[in-house]
Design a protein around this motif. Structure first.
Motif, short mmCIF file in Angstrom:
data_model
loop_
_atom_site.label_atom_id
_atom_site.label_comp_id
_atom_site.label_asym_id
_atom_site.label_seq_id
_atom_site.Cartn_x
_atom_site.Cartn_y
_atom_site.Cartn_z
N LYS A 13 0.95 -1.27 0.07
CA LYS A 13 0.19 0.19 0.15
C LYS A 13 0.82 1.38 0.00
CE LYS A 13 -0.95 -0.11 4.92
NZ LYS A 13 -0.74 -1.49 5.31
N PHE A 39 -4.73 9.32 2.43
CA PHE A 39 -5.69 8.43 1.39
C PHE A 39 -4.83 7.41 0.74
CE2 PHE A 39 -3.91 12.28 -0.65
CZ PHE A 39 -3.43 11.81 -1.58
N LEU A 40 -4.92 6.59 -0.15
CA LEU A 40 -4.35 5.39 -0.50
C LEU A 40 -4.04 5.74 -2.25
CD1 LEU A 40 -6.12 2.53 1.09
CD2 LEU A 40 -3.68 3.37 1.55
N PRO A 42 -2.81 3.24 -5.29
CA PRO A 42 -2.62 1.88 -5.72
C PRO A 42 -1.06 1.48 -5.83
CG PRO A 42 -3.62 2.70 -7.56
CD PRO A 42 -3.65 3.53 -6.47
N SER A 43 -0.42 0.61 -5.62
CA SER A 43 0.90 0.50 -5.96
C SER A 43 1.07 0.26 -7.60
CB SER A 43 1.53 -0.67 -5.54
OG SER A 43 0.84 -1.85 -5.34
N SER A 44 -0.19 -0.15 -8.24
CA SER A 44 0.03 -0.20 -9.69
C SER A 44 0.27 1.30 -10.38
CB SER A 44 -1.30 -0.93 -10.24
OG SER A 44 -2.63 -0.22 -9.42
N PRO A 114 -14.97 9.22 -3.10
CA PRO A 114 -13.58 8.82 -2.81
C PRO A 114 -12.56 9.59 -3.77
CG PRO A 114 -14.80 7.18 -3.65
CD PRO A 114 -15.77 7.92 -3.47
N TRP A 115 -11.31 9.62 -3.32
CA TRP A 115 -10.33 10.18 -4.09
C TRP A 115 -9.72 9.16 -5.06
CZ3 TRP A 115 -7.03 14.28 -1.09
CH2 TRP A 115 -7.97 15.35 -0.39
N SER A 116 -9.95 7.75 -4.79
CA SER A 116 -9.07 6.81 -5.40
C SER A 116 -8.90 6.82 -6.94
CB SER A 116 -9.75 5.46 -4.95
OG SER A 116 -9.88 5.25 -3.60
N ILE A 117 -9.91 7.49 -7.54
CA ILE A 117 -9.79 7.59 -8.95
C ILE A 117 -8.86 8.47 -9.36
CG2 ILE A 117 -10.75 7.86 -11.26
CD1 ILE A 117 -13.42 6.28 -9.85
N GLY A 120 -5.36 7.57 -8.65
CA GLY A 120 -4.97 6.12 -8.84
C GLY A 120 -4.54 5.67 -10.22
N PHE A 121 -4.70 6.49 -11.23
CA PHE A 121 -4.38 6.18 -12.41
C PHE A 121 -2.94 5.43 -12.69
CE2 PHE A 121 -7.73 9.23 -13.39
CZ PHE A 121 -8.41 8.58 -14.28
N ASP A 122 -2.68 4.39 -13.56
CA ASP A 122 -1.44 4.19 -14.01
C ASP A 122 -0.62 5.08 -14.28
OD1 ASP A 122 -2.42 1.65 -13.70
OD2 ASP A 122 -2.39 0.94 -15.71
N ARG B 12 -2.56 -7.06 -3.46
CA ARG B 12 -1.80 -5.89 -3.29
C ARG B 12 -2.97 -4.84 -3.23
NH1 ARG B 12 3.82 -5.32 -5.63
NH2 ARG B 12 3.20 -3.62 -7.14
N LYS B 13 -3.92 -4.94 -4.06
CA LYS B 13 -5.04 -3.91 -3.75
C LYS B 13 -6.41 -4.43 -3.69
CE LYS B 13 -5.13 -2.11 -8.57
NZ LYS B 13 -3.92 -2.92 -9.17
N LEU B 40 -10.46 2.30 -2.72
CA LEU B 40 -9.37 1.36 -2.08
C LEU B 40 -9.53 1.06 -0.67
CD1 LEU B 40 -6.43 2.84 -3.92
CD2 LEU B 40 -7.65 0.78 -4.78
N PRO B 114 -11.06 12.01 1.62
CA PRO B 114 -10.94 10.80 1.10
C PRO B 114 -11.78 9.80 1.97
CG PRO B 114 -8.67 11.48 1.85
CD PRO B 114 -9.78 12.77 1.56
N TRP B 115 -12.18 8.67 1.40
CA TRP B 115 -12.92 7.73 2.52
C TRP B 115 -11.72 6.62 2.83
CZ3 TRP B 115 -17.84 5.57 -0.71
CH2 TRP B 115 -18.45 6.86 -0.94
N SER B 116 -10.49 6.94 2.71
CA SER B 116 -9.51 5.64 3.23
C SER B 116 -9.53 5.36 4.55
CB SER B 116 -8.18 6.09 2.64
OG SER B 116 -8.11 6.47 1.07
N VAL B 175 -8.78 2.76 -15.39
CA VAL B 175 -8.21 3.77 -14.40
C VAL B 175 -6.68 3.01 -14.17
CG1 VAL B 175 -8.16 4.62 -12.37
CG2 VAL B 175 -10.07 4.79 -13.94
N MET B 176 -6.91 1.73 -13.51
CA MET B 176 -5.64 1.26 -12.80
C MET B 176 -5.49 -0.33 -13.31
SD MET B 176 -7.05 1.27 -8.89
CE MET B 176 -7.35 2.94 -8.55
N GLU B 179 -4.13 -6.56 -11.23
CA GLU B 179 -3.02 -7.62 -11.24
C GLU B 179 -3.44 -8.72 -10.48
OE1 GLU B 179 0.79 -4.59 -10.41
OE2 GLU B 179 -0.58 -4.53 -8.75
#
Ligand SMILES: [Mg+2]
Ligand SMILES: [Mg+2]
Ligand SMILES: [Mg+2]
Lengths: 220, 220
Positions: A13, A39-40, A42-44, A114-117, A120-122, B12-13, B40, B114-116, B175-176, B179
């Motif tokens: 994470k 916030f998180l 993704p490792s991706s 949420p903020w993830s998008i 979180g993009f590649d 991982r995620k 996430l 964020p919701w994290s 988006v991501m 994996e």
């Protein structure tokens, strides 16, 4: 010695502190937080040097945020802010760009999403380093800088953090256990702004006025 | 055959779809989304059977959300919603409870945070399974149920999803990159509600009216 490739493959994470420099809070018209929030990513989203450019998804306003990154070296749970051994939790430092879809984030904030998008993009997490712990005696006295096409946009010392690293690790680890390999981004100073396809971001870190070689970064 | 322990260590995620059942959207006074949105959870929030109870952080209103989970079996990028081979992306199914600090989430939504944190505390992701893919011929025809102290609170078919799994995987993977080992939570039906320390949650999954043994879950 760890490599960026091994750091990525060991990372489960990525936890990012928001609004941790007063002037950055102001520039985005945000409220100063009473406690660290996070916030998180993704490792991706990690992008290593030589893997190519940051990709801008269509319709997305892409902003850079230069940040000092910490690689976690051991399991950390309920760390006390006053724990003098907090540096034991860190195995390496990184220089990171927390790329952000600012319009996506603004929309999310407005809707309570949420903020993830937005985060979180590649390719949204370019990394440089690792920087050995011994090189950074005091992580609260490091100058971070980022330029776009040669113009310096961000350049400030980590001494300006509103919440210092022990407080960050304490607050995070009271919510979620930090595991070996996790990465923490410590917030961005003022000066964030947009980049478009073709722009060249360069970034680095100075200690005592001297550029840290391992932290040099160049991303399109 | 994978075990829950190996599924956790390879994860991982965790990507969670929000507001994916109309009656659940209504019960929380939310707007129905025009497209799937997601957030996430950290893999550190996973709780396996026999690891003890869900821990309620002090001051947190703890809500359960029963969800069908997917374990991703290969790298997925830019999947097309119309891709008939979407089930190839899935290696196993899970039964999951997306534990949520509802008051923390409501505060975050109000402030545009964020919701994290609301979603990410340790123990906030109890899992049961794995359920072999062959057992679930049609993941859009599975009954999910959850009871608290013997009272059934949630019980609905996955046929009620607003956005079905191929659409979810398509939107996420644009988006991501998904994996191998990532986990996707597909949203919760109506009936979410609070639990307090000492309550016993039981949950399960029925296919054609028959209980799936591997999915049986009991968490304090
Ligand atoms: Mg989030
Ligand atoms: Mg940031
Ligand atoms: Mg949920």
């Amino acid at each position: 010695m760890a490599t960026l490739a091994s750091i990525r493959s060991n990372c489960r994470k990525v936890i990012c502190i928001g609004r941790n420099y007063a002037d950055h809070v102001t520039e985005l018209n945000n409220q100063r937080p009473k406690q660290p929030f996070f916030f998180l990513k993704p490792s991706s989203s990690i992008l290593l040097p030589s893997e190519g450019p940051v990709l801008r998804p269509s319709g997305v306003t892409l902003h850079f945020e230069i940040e000092l990154g910490l690689v976690i070296g051991k399991t950390v749970r309920d760390l006390k802010e006053s724990d003098a051994s907090w540096q034991d939790a860190i195995s390496h430092y990184l220089l990171c760009i927390d790329m952000t879809g600012r319009n996506v984030q603004n929309e999310a904030k407005k809707k309570g999403y949420p903020w993830s998008i937005a985060k979180g993009f590649d390719t949204f997490l370019p990394l440089a380093g690792p920087i050995a712990k011994e090189k950074i005696k005091d992580p609260h006295d490091v100058e971070l800088w980022l330029s776009v096409n040669g113009d310096v946009k961000q350049q400030d010392s980590t001494e300006l953090m509103l919440f210092q690293i022990p407080r960050q690790l304490s607050d995070i680890s009271k919510v979620m256990t930090l595991e070996q390999g996790d990465i923490v981004l410590t917030g961005t100073p003022k000066g964030v702004g947009p980049v478009v396809t073709g722009d060249v971001m360069e970034a680095g870190m100075r200690i005592g006025g001297k550029e840290v070689e391992e932290a040099k970064m160049r991303v399109e």
